[in-house]
Enzyme design. Sequence first.
Site, PDB file in Angstrom:
ATOM      1  N   CYS A 151       0.993  -1.153  -0.052  1.00  0.00           N
ATOM      2  CA  CYS A 151       0.035  -0.019   0.167  1.00  0.00           C
ATOM      3  C   CYS A 151       0.858   1.343   0.035  1.00  0.00           C
ATOM      4  O   CYS A 151       0.445   2.427  -0.705  1.00  0.00           O
ATOM      5  CB  CYS A 151      -0.814  -0.015   1.302  1.00  0.00           C
ATOM      6  N   HIS A 178      -1.123   1.101   7.500  1.00  0.00           N
ATOM      7  CA  HIS A 178      -1.762   0.775   6.160  1.00  0.00           C
ATOM      8  C   HIS A 178      -1.611   2.341   5.560  1.00  0.00           C
ATOM      9  O   HIS A 178      -1.748   3.562   6.242  1.00  0.00           O
ATOM     10  CB  HIS A 178      -3.185   0.754   6.103  1.00  0.00           C
TER      11      HIS A 178
END
Length: 984
Positions: free
Chosen positions: A454, A815
């Site tokens: 990510c 994330h």
Amino acid sequence: MDKILEAVMMSSYPNNVKQGLVRRVIEAIKQPMDSEQCWSMLEFSTKLYLMGDTKFKREIGKEVLEVYGHYHPEEFEEFFNVRFLLSLLQEGYGPVGKRSLYVLDYIHLGLQFILESPSASDIFSLLRIEVLRKVCERPGPKQCAKISKLLSQHPQCVPTGKHQILFCQQLIRCIGQFQCISEGEDDIMEFLDHVNKVSGLLQKIWRAQTSSILPSLKELFTIISSTEEQEAPSNALASVVQYVPLELMDGVIRNLTNDDSITDVQMMTAISRMIDWVSWPLGKNIDKWIIALLKGLAAVKKFSILIEVTLLKIEKVFSKLLYPIVREGALSVLLYMLLSFQHSHEAFHLLLPHIPRLVASLNKEDSNSATSCLEQLAELIHSMFFRFSGFPDLYEPVMEAVKALPIPNEDRIKHLLGQNAWTSQKNELACFYPRLASKSDTGKIGLINLGNTCYMNSIIQALFMASDFRHSVLNLTESNSQPLMTKLQWLFAFLEHSQRPAVSPEGFLSASWPPWFSPGAQQDCSEYLKYLLDRLHEEEKTGKRIYRKLKESNLMPQAEEHHYLNKTLIEKMFGGKMMTKIRCLKCLNVSSREEAFTDLSLAFPPSNRHVRRQSHTAVLPVEEIGPQIIEPPTKPQSQVTESPRRQRKHPVSGEPPVQLLPIETVGFQEAEGQETPFILRSDRDHVSLEAVKDPVLAFGEQTCGSEDSRSVPDLINYFLSPEVLTSENKYHCEKCASLQDAEKVAELTEGPHYLVLTLLRFSFDLRTMKRKKILDNVSIPLVLKLAASCNGFVSVVYDLCSVVVHSGVSSESGHYYCYARECTSTSASSPPRDGAPKSTSDKQLDFEIQWYLFNDTRVSFSSFESVSNVTSFFPKDTAYVLFYRQRPCKQSWAMHEAVSDAVRLHGEPSPTKDLMEAISKDNILYLQEQEKEARNRAAYISTLPKSPLWWRDFDRDKDDEGSSGGCGPAAGGGGSGSFHGLVF
């Protein structure tokens, strides 16, 4: 005597009168009677019991029969013979079409009087055969309950041996066809009672003969796994499972999941129907069996079945939390289904629209059951937030709904996720990324996460949304000397033209991978961006060196010479320059050094350097920075905000003291195109602020954060503020030829086209020996004004275009996701006058430009309000890397004009022929994949059982808020509406 009784029963007297007359008859028949009279009375009382059209007549018949059984046992035994019972069981009693429904009750009544008679064994043998035949005829719940009652009280009549196993199997098949037609509570309670009697008989048989359990369970699985039945089997089958000993569970599940004769479709059908059993009230251990089978499927890596059944059933399971009577089991199944579904956010996101309403219903119910459910639900929701971060717009309503509930700590969340995962090997689920049937409504394309990538996906999307950079990359001619730029061009082209909802950046990842990064581990997106830009820059510089050699050998055409002599694309787009000046505080000599940069890393000032704003302002006061030659505005002040006093800076090189220019946020303009209503200006000792009341003031206050939050201008001012070099950090002055106290000052001399700011949130904690994260909220202005000292001080205005957010508490975990919008100049016909930015009439209001949220494969519409509030709702989600685009001014107009001309001439750049062919082939391949998957999925799903619409539970709850339904305060004890949403 029978004639007298018949006359009484046929008379028109009231029942109480008849009852009195019958009492006299009954007293008379207790006396000795001849056999013929007894037989006549037994025949008539049998007729009353079996064919009586009123309950009163049947009760009189029963009472007379019981008197004869007690007072005339020999005559009763003679009458109640095997031949008569066989006739009753096989042919029935009464005229054709009106057979009695009470034959089993009659036999049950008579058995108690012949238990010691010589004919008892013959009768038991007959009944063992006949009850098996009866259940093979599939009687309804009432008749099955009568058989069960008879056999429970007279176990001598239960079939034995192989017939017993067959009887259990056939009884289970009967249960599978039970249906409760009425929705009245009395009828439902009666239905439940019948089912409990039948399943209770199975429990007694299994206790007495354990060898019949496994064949019974095999028959049960055959029923629930069948794909040929027109109607799904009854949820009443759940009542059977509750009596299976739990010690058999492991063996049963292991045999089922390892049986190669059971197809995936059969297994999915079976587990789907079992999950429907959470609707069954009063059942025990049903949730344990469902969870055990789900775990068993995970153990043999049947992930496709688990995914399909979870997505198909999780909303229905969630809806059952409304009902106290099934809540505990439904919650257990829900917890396992969600906590184990860790490869994708799909299952959790299906529940998001329903969570606020359920939380409101549970709060309204105000029972111990509801309170316990809310606490576990909150723990589950926060675990899902932790696992699937990056969806702030979706999660805000849910976060608001559960804000008053306890929040689990991170260790607890990791424990829950760790103990429930289907597998510890992440690569085993790599092929099960979220299914996306079509492109996002935004028209944008996502990027597939290749295993903690990510950090790369968010940076690529931010670069892609930097439209000037994207156009330049797509317009580049293919060059063998720039392989990484070529791969970026291909990736951008696919993001622009692919029909897929998300594309894989695998090729670009392998080409741009920093060699010190660990595969599969989370990385720092800022570190990746620096490496990527540096690689692209060095590649192009290498190409220029090749050009020079070719030119020296006269192999380079003249037309290509101009292209290769310019700056690299990275320098054009992201390159800026900083001047660092160090002034010796003894001799006042100044040394200067100019350095290029592609991003600015902004540290957080100590808490005592934090600048606080007044409550009435909509922008944050900023620190004094850098010398300037612009005269301050002469407009009178309306409000003055003092900045904190700092050590006075001496003028550089003995120049006279100069005024200081602040960094300014100027994002909130009036609709008429007037200048910014919030004007920052500087005096020698303070920065002042003029606040003009404006309709968008409230919006400004909202987007600039709380009074205690920092701002991007705060961090930039701290970055540019003078640093005193003293003590162990003294400066070696060449003029003094010794170490001296000095002052170090940084100035922006050339503003980049795209200004990249990294907020240095990660630091190393010497106490814990771990990297920690600064979670301070930082207000992000839409528009940023900087001072650049290129050919005299000028104001350079930047528009915010991307924000990369990090969710988590460590750079090694968490994330990344990205907010972005397209910032382009709407008019390129003429340069701005006097270096001023475009007015509102020329440029769309900044907060009206559409924002997008890029979170790996998912792309959604968003807003600047979401960008501004994300940390308020989710404290671990913090802005990390910011992209600002420079507005055209005199100094930068040439470049803006060149970029605008390219866009105007070519529009969105067209890919090269080879690239376009590759995209076209991939689009065709994707359509073929979609068609194949649709066919396979249709065939797969068509075999699944059809269950009632789960959303009826929510709709009913919404419509019946005033009733004492399953989620009202009275429902804890099973109020009048407790069963309405259950499926029988």
